[in-house]
Design an enzyme around this catalytic site. Structure first.
Site, PDB file in Angstrom:
ATOM      1  N   CYS A  66       0.821  -1.173  -0.057  1.00 21.80           N
ATOM      2  CA  CYS A  66       0.028   0.063  -0.027  1.00 21.80           C
ATOM      3  C   CYS A  66       0.791   1.255   0.002  1.00 21.80           C
ATOM      4  CB  CYS A  66      -0.849   0.027   1.345  1.00 21.80           C
ATOM      5  SG  CYS A  66      -1.777   1.428   1.680  1.00 21.80           S
ATOM      6  N   CYS A  69       0.009   4.032   2.556  1.00 24.33           N
ATOM      7  CA  CYS A  69       0.238   3.526   3.730  1.00 24.33           C
ATOM      8  C   CYS A  69       1.766   3.963   4.164  1.00 24.33           C
ATOM      9  CB  CYS A  69       0.258   2.164   4.021  1.00 24.33           C
ATOM     10  SG  CYS A  69      -1.457   1.331   3.861  1.00 24.33           S
TER      11      CYS A  69
END
Length: 321
Positions: A66, A69
Site C-alpha cells: 500500500c 500506507c
C-alpha cells in the site's frame, strides 16, 4: 475530582472513582520509545483492547503493497512520539492478520482507528497531512486534559461494567464539566440515560453535540439505539409474532418484527439469529432489509461487542460461502 466532591463515589467501591484533573509532567523518553509497536490477531486484545483502558490506542491498519500506507506511517509515528504519551500506536499488517480489519468493516487502507476503554471511538482513512493527524490525536486524547480525562473515562467504564450506574454518571458529568464537548463522555452519559429509561434526556444531551462531532462512534451508537427503540415500540406483541411464525416459518415480516422487539428487550443473540435466518432463506426479501438491519444493530451494539463479532462472522460465512 475527589470522592469528597463526587456524590456518586462509594468508599467500598471496587474500582477507582477518585479522579483529579490538572497538569501532569510530560511523558519521559522511555514512554515515547514504547509508544509504537506491532500487533497480531492473537495479541490484539492485550495490545489494544486492554491497553485502551489505560489510555487511547490508535491502530494503524496497513499492508506492505500500500503506497499511501508508506506515506502516512512516518508522519503518524512522528506525531505519536511527539504527543507526550497522550496515545499509543499499534500497527497491524492486514495481509498477515486480516480478521480484525474484517470484523471492523474496514474496506480501504490506510485506516487508523482510535480505541478507548476497549471500544473503537473515532478514526480516519487515507494518507492525511501531519496537521490533521495532530488534530485527530488532540481530539481523541482530549487536548489540555491529558491522562486525567482518560482516567475518569476508564473509571466510568469500569463502574458501568460493575453495575454502578450512579458512579459512572457522576464521573462522566465530571469529565463534561472539564470538557463540555468530549464526545465519549457525551455518548456515554446519553447511553446511561437511555438505559435508565430517560430517552428525552438522552436526546437532549445528544442535541448539544458539536456539529463536527455528530458522527463520532460514541454518539452515533446512542442515536442508533434510540432509533431502534422507537421502531420496536411500534411493532406490537411479540407473542402474536411468535404465533405467526409457528404457523408459517416463512413469514419473514413477522420474523423481522420479532427481531426488532428482541433487540429492544436486550436479547441480541436471538434478534441476530432471526435476521440471519431471513438472509439465509431469502436475501432479496424487502430489498435486503434483514442484512441492512443487522448493520444497524452492529452500529448500536458497538463494533467490538461479542454478539456483533459473532454475527459478523456468521453473516460473512453465509454471504461468501
Amino acid at each position: 475530582m475527589s470522592n469528597e466532591h463526587n456524590p456518586y463515589a462509594s468508599a467500598a467501591s471496587p474500582y477507582s472513582a477518585s479522579v483529579q484533573f490538572g497538569t501532569q509532567p510530560d511523558a519521559d523518553a522511555q514512554a515515547a520509545a514504547t509508544a509504537i509497536k506491532d500487533t497480531t490477531t492473537a495479541s490484539f486484545a492485550t495490545d489494544v483492547l486492554q491497553e485502551s483502558r489505560k489510555q487511547p490506542v490508535l491502530v494503524d491498519f496497513w499492508a506492505p503493497w500500500c503506497g499511501p500506507c508508506k506515506q502516512l506511517a512516518p508522519a503518524l509515528e512522528k506525531v505519536v512520539r511527539a504527543s507526550g504519551g497522550k496515545v499509543k500506536l499499534v500497527k497491524m499488517n492486514i495481509d498477515e492478520h486480516p480478521s480484525v480489519a474484517g470484523q471492523l468493516g474496514i474496506q480501504s487502507i490506510p485506516a487508523v482507528i482510535a480505541f478507548k476503554n476497549g471500544q473503537p471511538v473515532d478514526g480516519f482513512m487515507g494518507a492525511v497531512p501531519e496537521t490533521q493527524i495532530r488534530e485527530f490525536i488532540d481530539r481523541v486524547a482530549g487536548k489540555g486534559a491529558g491522562p486525567q480525562i482518560a482516567e475518569a473515562l476508564a473509571a466510568a467504564a469500569q463502574a458501568r461494567e460493575a453495575g454502578d450506574l450512579q458512579t459512572a454518571a457522576g464521573l462522566l458529568e465530571a469529565v463534561l464539566a472539564e470538557q463540555p464537548d468530549n464526545v465519549e463522555a457525551l455518548g456515554g452519559l446519553a447511553d446511561l440515560l437511555l438505559e435508565t429509561g430517560d430517552r428525552a434526556g438522552a436526546e437532549e444531551l445528544l442535541a448539544g453535540v458539536p456539529e463536527d462531532k455528530k458522527d463520532a462512534p460514541a454518539v452515533a451508537a446512542v442515536r442508533a439505539k434510540i432509533a431502534l427503540a422507537a421502531q420496536a415500540a411500534e411493532l406490537g406483541d411479540s407473542a402474536e409474532l411468535e404465533r405467526r411464525l409457528a404457523e408459517n416459518p416463512k413469514d419473514h415480516q413477522a420474523r423481522f418484527d420479532l427481531a426488532m422487539i428482541q433487540n429492544a428487550l436486550g436479547k441480541r443473540t436471538e434478534a441476530a439469529d432471526n435476521l440471519l435466518a431471513i438472509v439465509k432463506a431469502d436475501r432479496t426479501w424487502n430489498d435486503d432489509a434483514a442484512r441492512a438491519q443487522l448493520l444497524q444493530f452492529f452500529d448500536a451494539w458497538g463494533l467490538m461487542d461479542e454478539v456483533t463479532l459473532a454475527t459478523r462472522r456468521k453473516l460473512s460465512s453465509m454471504l461468501f460461502s
